[in-house]
Scaffold this motif. Sequence first.
Motif, short mmCIF file in Angstrom:
data_model
loop_
_atom_site.label_atom_id
_atom_site.label_comp_id
_atom_site.label_asym_id
_atom_site.label_seq_id
_atom_site.Cartn_x
_atom_site.Cartn_y
_atom_site.Cartn_z
N PRO A 49 -24.87 109.19 -3.69
CA PRO A 49 -25.23 110.61 -3.65
C PRO A 49 -24.51 111.41 -4.73
CG PRO A 49 -24.77 109.79 -1.45
CD PRO A 49 -24.34 108.71 -2.40
N ASP A 50 -25.25 112.33 -5.34
CA ASP A 50 -24.65 113.18 -6.38
C ASP A 50 -24.21 114.53 -5.82
OD1 ASP A 50 -27.68 113.63 -6.29
OD2 ASP A 50 -27.02 115.36 -7.46
N TRP A 51 -24.48 114.79 -4.54
CA TRP A 51 -24.09 116.07 -3.97
C TRP A 51 -22.66 116.01 -3.42
CZ3 TRP A 51 -28.44 113.33 -2.58
CH2 TRP A 51 -28.36 112.55 -1.41
N GLU A 52 -22.11 117.16 -3.17
CA GLU A 52 -20.72 117.28 -2.74
C GLU A 52 -20.50 116.78 -1.32
OE1 GLU A 52 -17.57 118.70 -3.90
OE2 GLU A 52 -18.56 118.02 -5.74
N PRO A 53 -19.37 116.15 -1.06
CA PRO A 53 -18.99 115.91 0.34
C PRO A 53 -18.67 117.25 0.99
CG PRO A 53 -17.16 115.40 -1.11
CD PRO A 53 -18.33 115.70 -2.00
N PRO A 54 -18.59 117.30 2.30
CA PRO A 54 -18.23 118.56 2.95
C PRO A 54 -16.80 118.95 2.60
CG PRO A 54 -18.29 116.78 4.55
CD PRO A 54 -18.85 116.22 3.28
N THR A 64 -19.51 107.15 -0.93
CA THR A 64 -19.71 105.70 -0.96
C THR A 64 -18.45 104.96 -1.39
OG1 THR A 64 -20.59 105.83 -3.22
CG2 THR A 64 -22.18 105.91 -1.40
N GLY A 65 -17.54 105.62 -2.09
CA GLY A 65 -16.32 104.96 -2.53
C GLY A 65 -15.22 104.89 -1.47
N PHE A 66 -15.42 105.52 -0.32
CA PHE A 66 -14.36 105.53 0.71
C PHE A 66 -14.34 104.27 1.55
CE2 PHE A 66 -13.59 109.60 -0.65
CZ PHE A 66 -12.76 110.35 0.16
N ARG A 67 -15.49 103.64 1.72
CA ARG A 67 -15.61 102.40 2.48
C ARG A 67 -15.13 102.56 3.93
NH1 ARG A 67 -19.15 101.56 0.91
NH2 ARG A 67 -19.29 99.39 1.57
N VAL A 68 -15.74 103.48 4.64
CA VAL A 68 -15.49 103.66 6.06
C VAL A 68 -16.82 103.56 6.80
CG1 VAL A 68 -14.53 105.11 7.89
CG2 VAL A 68 -13.51 105.15 5.60
N GLY A 69 -17.00 102.46 7.52
CA GLY A 69 -18.18 102.26 8.33
C GLY A 69 -17.77 101.84 9.73
N TYR A 70 -18.76 101.47 10.55
CA TYR A 70 -18.42 100.99 11.89
C TYR A 70 -19.58 100.22 12.47
CZ TYR A 70 -21.14 105.00 13.71
OH TYR A 70 -22.13 105.91 13.99
N ALA A 71 -19.27 99.41 13.47
CA ALA A 71 -20.28 98.71 14.25
C ALA A 71 -20.00 98.97 15.73
CB ALA A 71 -20.25 97.22 13.96
N VAL A 72 -21.08 99.08 16.49
CA VAL A 72 -20.99 99.23 17.94
C VAL A 72 -21.49 97.94 18.57
CG1 VAL A 72 -21.65 100.59 19.94
CG2 VAL A 72 -21.43 101.71 17.71
N PHE A 73 -20.58 97.20 19.22
CA PHE A 73 -20.88 95.90 19.80
C PHE A 73 -21.01 95.99 21.32
CE2 PHE A 73 -18.69 94.88 15.86
CZ PHE A 73 -19.43 93.82 15.36
#
Length: 366
Positions: free
Chosen positions: A30-35, A224-233
């Motif tokens: 994304p080229d738009w600003e983060p919050p 996208t450069g922060f690399r923070v995701g999650y999974a719900v198992f």
Amino acid sequence: MEYEKPLFFEIMSYAVHADRDVVDMVSGNPDWEPPQSLRDGLREYADFDQSEFQYAPSEGLRDLREEIAARRGVDESQIVVTNGGGEANYLAMARALERGAGDEIILTDPVYPYYPGKTSMLGGTQRFVPTDDDGTLDPAAVRAAASDDTACIVVNSPNNPTGAVYPEETVRELVAIAEAHDAILVSDEVYDHYDRSGRFSSALSVDSDHRIVTNSFSKTFAITGFRVGYAVFPEQHVEAAKARHMLVNVATTRPGQHAVLHALRNTDPAYHEANRQLLAERVDTFTDALDEAGAEYTDPDGAFYVMARFDGYPGTVANTKALIDDAGVAGMPGEAFGDAFDDWFRFALVTPRVEAAADRLAERFG
């Protein structure tokens, strides 16, 4: 085992080294600003005690997991915070395969190419189900493809590359198919904040032990450069997933998790609505130019992408490079996403130069 290098890197490198100005429409950055709240969270973190600069708990910061759990209607013990959505999908697919309930993974065609790559890396067998022309997925086609060898069904809604959004009835049917074959539905919902149709339905809306939901803040907050995701198992799969996560990554970034938590708690919903509106305007601008060029194209309901087909100019790697040289527009070849759309191109609308790219394509093919 040898792994095939994703075409993304080859095309990006070619565009960077081109002898002319090029509009980059290759990857979904994304080229738009983060919050602003996310930047505030990072600044706050910089002044924390030194002890906060060490390993985070492997499964993720408890406050962040609790915040995610409250928003997703699950228990925080079901959540593993991962190194982006990519690791979340890897953990989910690995868990599906290692149960011994089959070695086949059902994927859509077209498909986000990292899913087949992960399937090969994990020793699974790929089986593809074509989507409809608009990218929608017919559950009957998945049911016909499923068997006792099916360990996993991987879907992505809103979809990359087609922009299709799967409604509730599709999601429920996919979960039911997984249950019928002792398989696991892996629902990648990374673009959930970019549904422009109002029809998106999370697989978490279906109570089942046969579905794992993955997500990431990379797209949600344009990081996208922060690399923070999650999974719900489901509860019975959490410990195995945590063990694999610890062995692969130990933990993900502590400052990134803190910044994401701060953003979740302090970002106005208007931020997300503005981004959806921005993308809607870009889709209109881009598809208007595709009309001028006489192209066929997808009309996405979500995510960041438009797929286009130009008469007599199939979406091969060679033609993608030629388009960079001749028109100064870098997209992705359709063949990178499977066989069903192999004569198409995919363009990511995550650049402020969408209008310039549209004009160049209209001039090249019009």
